[in-house]
Design a protein around this motif. Sequence first.
Motif, mmCIF file in Angstrom:
data_model
loop_
_atom_site.group_PDB
_atom_site.id
_atom_site.type_symbol
_atom_site.label_atom_id
_atom_site.label_comp_id
_atom_site.label_asym_id
_atom_site.label_seq_id
_atom_site.Cartn_x
_atom_site.Cartn_y
_atom_site.Cartn_z
ATOM 1 N N ARG A 29 -40.771 17.007 0.878
ATOM 2 C CA ARG A 29 -41.309 15.765 1.469
ATOM 3 C C ARG A 29 -42.826 15.915 1.588
ATOM 4 N N TRP A 52 -36.256 23.657 5.568
ATOM 5 C CA TRP A 52 -35.410 22.468 5.315
ATOM 6 C C TRP A 52 -34.025 22.899 4.841
ATOM 7 N N ARG A 56 -30.744 21.853 6.643
ATOM 8 C CA ARG A 56 -29.843 20.954 5.919
ATOM 9 C C ARG A 56 -28.446 21.574 5.841
ATOM 10 N N ALA A 225 -32.124 7.631 11.305
ATOM 11 C CA ALA A 225 -31.572 7.550 9.940
ATOM 12 C C ALA A 225 -30.183 6.920 9.934
ATOM 13 N N GLY A 226 -29.418 7.130 11.015
ATOM 14 C CA GLY A 226 -28.023 6.693 10.984
ATOM 15 C C GLY A 226 -27.763 5.340 11.616
ATOM 16 N N THR A 229 -29.977 2.010 9.152
ATOM 17 C CA THR A 229 -29.450 1.849 7.791
ATOM 18 C C THR A 229 -28.091 1.142 7.791
ATOM 19 N N THR A 233 -27.267 -2.756 6.598
ATOM 20 C CA THR A 233 -26.274 -3.030 5.534
ATOM 21 C C THR A 233 -25.195 -3.980 6.052
ATOM 22 N N ASN A 293 -36.314 4.900 -1.529
ATOM 23 C CA ASN A 293 -35.960 6.241 -1.059
ATOM 24 C C ASN A 293 -36.930 6.685 0.041
ATOM 25 N N ARG A 296 -40.632 11.699 -1.680
ATOM 26 C CA ARG A 296 -40.514 13.100 -2.095
ATOM 27 C C ARG A 296 -41.899 13.595 -2.545
ATOM 28 N N PRO A 356 -27.183 4.007 -3.412
ATOM 29 C CA PRO A 356 -27.843 3.609 -2.157
ATOM 30 C C PRO A 356 -28.152 4.802 -1.254
ATOM 31 N N PHE A 357 -27.395 5.901 -1.421
ATOM 32 C CA PHE A 357 -27.588 7.078 -0.576
ATOM 33 C C PHE A 357 -28.387 8.155 -1.315
ATOM 34 N N SER A 358 -29.028 7.785 -2.440
ATOM 35 C CA SER A 358 -29.703 8.741 -3.291
ATOM 36 C C SER A 358 -28.658 9.690 -3.907
ATOM 37 N N ARG A 362 -30.811 16.521 -2.158
ATOM 38 C CA ARG A 362 -31.383 15.961 -0.927
ATOM 39 C C ARG A 362 -30.773 14.588 -0.618
ATOM 40 N N CYS A 364 -28.420 11.626 0.967
ATOM 41 C CA CYS A 364 -28.117 11.363 2.373
ATOM 42 C C CYS A 364 -26.886 12.144 2.833
ATOM 43 N N PRO A 365 -27.026 12.971 3.865
ATOM 44 C CA PRO A 365 -25.849 13.710 4.347
ATOM 45 C C PRO A 365 -24.909 12.827 5.173
HETATM 46 C C1 HEM Z 1 -25.824 2.609 4.766
HETATM 47 C C2 HEM Z 1 -26.245 3.686 5.405
HETATM 48 C C3 HEM Z 1 -27.226 4.700 4.887
HETATM 49 C C4 HEM Z 1 -28.051 4.672 3.785
HETATM 50 C C5 HEM Z 1 -28.204 3.549 2.765
HETATM 51 C C6 HEM Z 1 -28.778 5.918 3.769
HETATM 52 C C7 HEM Z 1 -29.689 6.284 2.788
HETATM 53 C C8 HEM Z 1 -30.418 7.453 2.807
HETATM 54 C C9 HEM Z 1 -31.381 7.819 1.805
HETATM 55 C C10 HEM Z 1 -31.729 7.005 0.565
HETATM 56 C C11 HEM Z 1 -31.909 9.018 2.168
HETATM 57 C C12 HEM Z 1 -33.000 9.810 1.428
HETATM 58 C C13 HEM Z 1 -32.392 10.808 0.492
HETATM 59 C C14 HEM Z 1 -33.393 11.430 -0.473
HETATM 60 O O1 HEM Z 1 -34.490 11.828 -0.081
HETATM 61 O O2 HEM Z 1 -33.078 11.514 -1.662
HETATM 62 C C15 HEM Z 1 -31.278 9.421 3.394
HETATM 63 C C16 HEM Z 1 -31.547 10.593 4.074
HETATM 64 C C17 HEM Z 1 -30.937 10.966 5.253
HETATM 65 N N1 HEM Z 1 -29.931 10.295 5.901
HETATM 66 FE FE1 HEM Z 1 -29.076 8.554 5.331
HETATM 67 N N2 HEM Z 1 -28.394 6.682 4.847
HETATM 68 C C18 HEM Z 1 -27.443 5.979 5.551
HETATM 69 C C19 HEM Z 1 -26.761 6.416 6.678
HETATM 70 C C20 HEM Z 1 -26.953 7.612 7.318
HETATM 71 C C21 HEM Z 1 -26.208 8.086 8.462
HETATM 72 C C22 HEM Z 1 -25.029 7.349 9.126
HETATM 73 C C23 HEM Z 1 -26.754 9.281 8.832
HETATM 74 C C24 HEM Z 1 -26.345 10.186 9.981
HETATM 75 C C25 HEM Z 1 -25.223 10.767 10.086
HETATM 76 C C26 HEM Z 1 -27.824 9.574 7.912
HETATM 77 C C27 HEM Z 1 -28.617 10.705 7.956
HETATM 78 C C28 HEM Z 1 -29.599 11.009 7.029
HETATM 79 C C29 HEM Z 1 -30.422 12.219 7.100
HETATM 80 C C30 HEM Z 1 -30.362 13.306 8.188
HETATM 81 C C31 HEM Z 1 -31.255 12.189 5.969
HETATM 82 C C32 HEM Z 1 -32.303 13.230 5.570
HETATM 83 C C33 HEM Z 1 -31.700 14.224 4.609
HETATM 84 C C34 HEM Z 1 -32.702 15.250 4.101
HETATM 85 O O3 HEM Z 1 -33.897 14.965 4.043
HETATM 86 O O4 HEM Z 1 -32.258 16.365 3.743
HETATM 87 N N3 HEM Z 1 -27.917 8.549 7.011
HETATM 88 N N4 HEM Z 1 -30.357 8.460 3.761
#
Ligand code: HEM
Length: 422
Positions: A29, A52, A56, A225-226, A229, A233, A293, A296, A356-358, A362, A364-365
């Motif tokens: 990042r 990280w 992670r 993040a959680g 998003t 949606t 996204n 990065r 949508p979650f990449s 990396r 989305c977890p």
């Molecule tokens: C529709 C719902 C969601 C969408 C569209 C979404 C999408 C994303 C995207 C695009 C990223 C960036 C990934 C990358 O850098 O390639 C991300 C990262 C992340 N998301 Fe989600 N997310 C969603 C829901 C959630 C939920 C429910 C959580 C919690 C449990 C969450 C926790 C995280 C975390 C902790 C990261 C950072 C991961 C990292 O940098 O290693 N997300 N998300």
Amino acid sequence: MKLGQYDTFVVCDWDNLKDAFANDALLARPAKGFISGIEETLSVIAMSGDVWREHRRLSLNFLRNVGLGKREMETLISEEIHQFLSSLEDDANDLPQRLMPSVSNNIAALLFGRIFYYDDPDKIMIDQGVQRFSESFQLTGILSFFPWLIKPLIALGKANLKVISKTHQRMHAFISKEVLAHKNKVKSTEIEDYIDEYLNAQSKRKDNLFKDMTLRRNVVGFFVAGSETVTSTLTWAIMYLVQYPQYQEKIRSEIQEVIGTEKRPDFSDRLRMPFTQAFLYEVQRIESVVAFNLIRRASQDTKIGPYNVPKDSLVFFNFWSVHHDPKLWPNPDKFNPNRFLAENSTKVVKPPYLVPFSAGKRACPGEGLANVELFLYTVGILQRFKIKSDKPLSFDAHFGLTRRLKYKPDLIFEKYLSNNSI
Ligand code: HEM
């Protein structure tokens, strides 16, 4: 292109995006995080390198072992959705505004092992904090390119950085109390929530990599993040249900067939509800709530397709353009869930270029948890309400952390099922 002091690359097509997902040199990042000057300690979302990787790993282990795919977590979410839907008995038209506090309660369950009443002052403070952070993301994009702007902006009292910083302090004070309560609770071998998992890892490590401050930053990060998003949606999903009443009816008939009106929905029901799943995929494709996204950075000189990417360049993944590429999606601007259906509409197919979650190391977890929520909220709402509007709808979007609906829609939630017992 050059933005501020950084070489910046935007990956817009699927072939190059596939390459970029698999490239370990693109996992970092921005070096100073998203809001340098405010977040000196980075959360797992903003970290790079070994620190990280370790954080992670802990998050993924935790989500796999405690959070996701586990009956207990699904039961907690189902309980929260029940609380949410029951709270709408008198005035369902407020539903979109009440979604965020409900969705963020699911994150609270994951982090603290409990959910809050909506009128709990701590809960109100957390939700305001999440809201402010999400809005501030408009600014964090700019500050990643012009980090030197941060100090003048604070000095001038511009861009409400002071508010963000105050919000930060309040959330951290509350989380510190929760962490202390976890430290003081009777020791049990069972990991019940994220704070337990973190403290357990912290006590076993000798390298001081897992710090209390980082734990607090991660808790805030998970909330932001959680919550936004999933809420965003779901709000778009509601808009498309109103815009296309025929699809609303189709989902309702799948509900009738598979779940009925007596039972609460179960995530496993989705396997027999291909149209509902296809509808949710189409919402995620057409609205692409995390459109570019999270930024990065190249941790060393590398290549994306034929392009040379120097070390420390910033890289955006343009999911929006991949999700609207006419070579991948015929008639991409048309909302059409049927594009995901196959075998006489009995099967739903998710192509690899719906991201949508990449994707990659990396990604989305929270994807698993988000999918459970998207399904259970959509089905839970349609099990009880018919949604319509007698005014034209605006699909204009507003950019923060996510693409959100810009104007509050005038919706009518007509009670369809009065039985409050499910
Ligand atoms: C529709 C719902 C969601 C969408 C569209 C979404 C999408 C994303 C995207 C695009 C990223 C960036 C990934 C990358 O850098 O390639 C991300 C990262 C992340 N998301 Fe989600 N997310 C969603 C829901 C959630 C939920 C429910 C959580 C919690 C449990 C969450 C926790 C995280 C975390 C902790 C990261 C950072 C991961 C990292 O940098 O290693 N997300 N998300």
